[in-house]
Write a protein that holds these residues in place. Structure first.
Motif, mmCIF file in Angstrom:
data_model
loop_
_atom_site.group_PDB
_atom_site.id
_atom_site.type_symbol
_atom_site.label_atom_id
_atom_site.label_comp_id
_atom_site.label_asym_id
_atom_site.label_seq_id
_atom_site.Cartn_x
_atom_site.Cartn_y
_atom_site.Cartn_z
ATOM 1 N N GLN A 160 0.836 -1.207 0.000
ATOM 2 C CA GLN A 160 0.000 0.000 0.000
ATOM 3 C C GLN A 160 0.872 1.259 0.000
ATOM 4 N N CYS A 161 1.931 1.208 0.795
ATOM 5 C CA CYS A 161 2.821 2.361 0.898
ATOM 6 C C CYS A 161 3.498 2.648 -0.440
ATOM 7 N N SER A 162 3.888 1.577 -1.132
ATOM 8 C CA SER A 162 4.583 1.804 -2.402
ATOM 9 C C SER A 162 3.632 2.439 -3.419
ATOM 10 N N ARG A 163 2.330 2.176 -3.284
ATOM 11 C CA ARG A 163 1.361 2.847 -4.173
ATOM 12 C C ARG A 163 1.161 4.299 -3.756
ATOM 13 N N TRP A 164 0.945 4.500 -2.464
ATOM 14 C CA TRP A 164 0.638 5.859 -2.002
ATOM 15 C C TRP A 164 1.821 6.811 -2.117
ATOM 16 N N ARG A 165 3.051 6.255 -2.087
ATOM 17 C CA ARG A 165 4.184 7.169 -2.170
ATOM 18 C C ARG A 165 4.418 7.693 -3.594
ATOM 19 N N ARG A 166 3.708 7.105 -4.571
ATOM 20 C CA ARG A 166 3.812 7.670 -5.927
ATOM 21 C C ARG A 166 3.326 9.111 -5.943
ATOM 22 N N ARG B 113 2.760 10.772 -2.895
ATOM 23 C CA ARG B 113 3.336 11.388 -1.674
ATOM 24 C C ARG B 113 4.639 10.697 -1.351
ATOM 25 N N PRO B 114 5.741 11.129 -1.969
ATOM 26 C CA PRO B 114 7.011 10.414 -1.788
ATOM 27 C C PRO B 114 7.453 10.297 -0.326
ATOM 28 N N GLU B 115 6.992 11.227 0.507
ATOM 29 C CA GLU B 115 7.425 11.217 1.911
ATOM 30 C C GLU B 115 6.541 10.347 2.810
ATOM 31 N N PHE B 116 5.514 9.732 2.245
ATOM 32 C CA PHE B 116 4.535 8.987 3.048
ATOM 33 C C PHE B 116 5.218 7.943 3.931
ATOM 34 N N ARG B 117 4.876 7.943 5.217
ATOM 35 C CA ARG B 117 5.478 6.960 6.121
ATOM 36 C C ARG B 117 4.429 5.986 6.631
ATOM 37 N N MET B 118 4.730 4.719 6.449
ATOM 38 C CA MET B 118 3.803 3.670 6.874
ATOM 39 C C MET B 118 4.342 3.013 8.133
ATOM 40 N N SER B 119 3.530 3.028 9.185
ATOM 41 C CA SER B 119 3.939 2.396 10.442
ATOM 42 C C SER B 119 3.271 1.040 10.596
ATOM 43 N N VAL B 120 4.065 0.050 10.981
ATOM 44 C CA VAL B 120 3.558 -1.305 11.186
ATOM 45 C C VAL B 120 3.925 -1.754 12.597
ATOM 46 N N ASN B 121 2.977 -2.378 13.292
ATOM 47 C CA ASN B 121 3.247 -2.891 14.644
ATOM 48 C C ASN B 121 3.928 -4.252 14.571
ATOM 49 N N MET C 288 9.324 -4.528 -3.869
ATOM 50 C CA MET C 288 8.410 -3.424 -4.131
ATOM 51 C C MET C 288 9.140 -2.134 -4.473
ATOM 52 N N ALA C 289 10.457 -2.220 -4.545
ATOM 53 C CA ALA C 289 11.286 -1.035 -4.796
ATOM 54 C C ALA C 289 10.891 0.108 -3.870
ATOM 55 N N LEU C 290 10.689 -0.254 -2.615
ATOM 56 C CA LEU C 290 10.240 0.717 -1.623
ATOM 57 C C LEU C 290 11.432 1.162 -0.777
ATOM 58 N N PRO C 291 11.734 2.479 -0.753
ATOM 59 C CA PRO C 291 12.849 2.936 0.094
ATOM 60 C C PRO C 291 12.572 2.624 1.557
ATOM 61 N N PRO D 293 -8.384 0.827 3.034
ATOM 62 C CA PRO D 293 -7.505 1.614 2.154
ATOM 63 C C PRO D 293 -8.236 2.519 1.155
ATOM 64 N N GLU D 294 -9.365 2.030 0.593
ATOM 65 C CA GLU D 294 -10.076 2.850 -0.409
ATOM 66 C C GLU D 294 -10.567 4.134 0.238
ATOM 67 N N GLU D 295 -11.055 3.978 1.485
ATOM 68 C CA GLU D 295 -11.588 5.148 2.172
ATOM 69 C C GLU D 295 -10.451 6.100 2.569
ATOM 70 N N PHE D 296 -9.321 5.506 2.945
ATOM 71 C CA PHE D 296 -8.164 6.343 3.294
ATOM 72 C C PHE D 296 -7.777 7.208 2.101
ATOM 73 N N GLU D 297 -7.747 6.578 0.929
ATOM 74 C CA GLU D 297 -7.400 7.314 -0.287
ATOM 75 C C GLU D 297 -8.361 8.458 -0.542
ATOM 76 N N ARG D 298 -9.657 8.132 -0.419
ATOM 77 C CA ARG D 298 -10.692 9.126 -0.685
ATOM 78 C C ARG D 298 -10.605 10.290 0.306
ATOM 79 N N LEU D 299 -10.335 9.978 1.575
ATOM 80 C CA LEU D 299 -10.367 11.025 2.599
ATOM 81 C C LEU D 299 -9.082 11.843 2.669
ATOM 82 N N TYR D 300 -7.944 11.192 2.459
ATOM 83 C CA TYR D 300 -6.694 11.878 2.799
ATOM 84 C C TYR D 300 -5.702 12.050 1.657
ATOM 85 N N LEU D 301 -5.928 11.370 0.520
ATOM 86 C CA LEU D 301 -4.864 11.450 -0.506
ATOM 87 C C LEU D 301 -5.325 12.200 -1.756
#
Ligand code: C2E
Ligand code: MG
Ligand code: MG
Length: 258
Positions: free
Chosen positions: A85-91, A93-101, A123-126, A250-258
């Motif tokens: 998901q992060c690798s998609r959203w950073r396209r 928002r390159p600075e997007f940070r994904m936190s995982v527990n 995923m070629a994810l930094p 995720p779909e709702e996150f995209e709609r609301l925040y991205l």
């Protein structure tokens, strides 16, 4: 929870994990850059539902998975889903940070680090787009092996966050020992910020303490405007809580925040 329900859930959870994580999902809660008000990233939170019990909260299913050992598989699955998901959203928002527990059981697992590296590569994810949240009490329950895993995870370039700071036993020792980038002050402290007594100084003091030793701070559990107003001038870097947004699919996150 009744013992019978717990053992039934134990069975159903194992079954879900073995069947390609059927019934599991990952929801995302926004985290806000407290200086700019912009989106900082998201915390990935596991969800589970089944025919018999409907939606079951992580407070109920995570301890069962920790006990039956399936938490390691779940941790890897959530990491993979969230990294994807992060690798998609950073396209956008390159600075997007994904936190995982990460549960401490995942840290006992010596191939966790290689696993994470492989996923990032696929995923070629930094690596600095990913933050791993560890709860502060883990070094108490774990030996040398898991300490090594933590340091190796950090060497990959992923950032470490100490989750629920202030709620456990060994917070300060762990802070001293491990290179946490971010310290997440436990959500139970937020309510104190709007009180009129000495308790109101708890969050400012904890924030100051973290800043003095060079750690950034995330305040969890900000629910109301009043709480936000009480903490916004403290220099806290990141905020999270229902005031900014609930965990959503995720779909709702995209709609609301991205
Ligand atoms: P956590 O990592 O501290 O996650 C934050 C929890 O606080 C989430 O609960 C979130 O929904 C809740 N929260 C966020 N903002 C607010 C707020 O303003 N007020 C209140 N009262 N609560 C708020 P959730 O999703 O029920 O997760 C509970 C815990 O379960 C997490 O606490 C974490 O320790 C664990 N967990 C969740 N997903 C995973 C996972 O994938 N792996 C592991 N190992 N643990 C997980
Ligand atoms: Mg967390
Ligand atoms: Mg927390």
């Amino acid at each position: 929870m009744l013992e019978a329900d717990r053992s039934e859930m134990d069975f159903l959870l194992r079954d879900s994990v073995e069947n390609n994580f059927r019934g599991f999902a990952v929801h995302y809660q926004p985290q806000i850059d407290a200086h700019t008000g912009a989106l900082y990233g998201a915390e990935a939170l596991a969800r589970w539902s089944c025919g018999k019990y409907g939606k079951v909260g992580p407070a109920d299913f995570i301890p069962i998975l920790e006990e039956n050992g399936r938490i390691v598989q779940l941790g890897k699955w959530v990491f993979r889903v969230a990294a994807h998901q992060c690798s998609r959203w950073r396209r956008s928002r390159p600075e997007f940070r994904m936190s995982v527990n990460l549960s401490c059981r995942c840290l006992e697992n010596t191939d966790m680090c290689q696993f994470a590296k492989n996923i990032l590569k696929q995923m070629a994810l930094p690596s600095d787009n990913m933050i791993l949240e560890l709860t502060e009490s883990w070094p108490l329950h774990n030996g040398q092996g898991s300490e090594e895993t933590v340091l190796n995870l950090q060497k990959t370039g992923m950032k470490l966050a100490m989750d629920d700071f202030g709620s456990g036993y060994s917070s300060l020792l762990s802070l001293q020992k491990f290179p946490f980038h971010l310290v997440k002050i436990d959500k139970d402290f937020v309510k104190s910020t709007t009180r009129n007594d000495e308790q109101a100084s708890l969050v400012p003091s904890l924030t100051q303490l973290c800043h003095n030793i060079g750690r950034q701070v995330c305040l969890e559990g900000v629910e109301t405007r009043e709480e936000y107003e009480a903490v916004r001038h403290l220099g806290i870097e990141v905020m999270q809580g229902f005031f900014f947004g609930h965990p959503v699919p995720p779909e709702e996150f995209e709609r609301l925040y991205l």
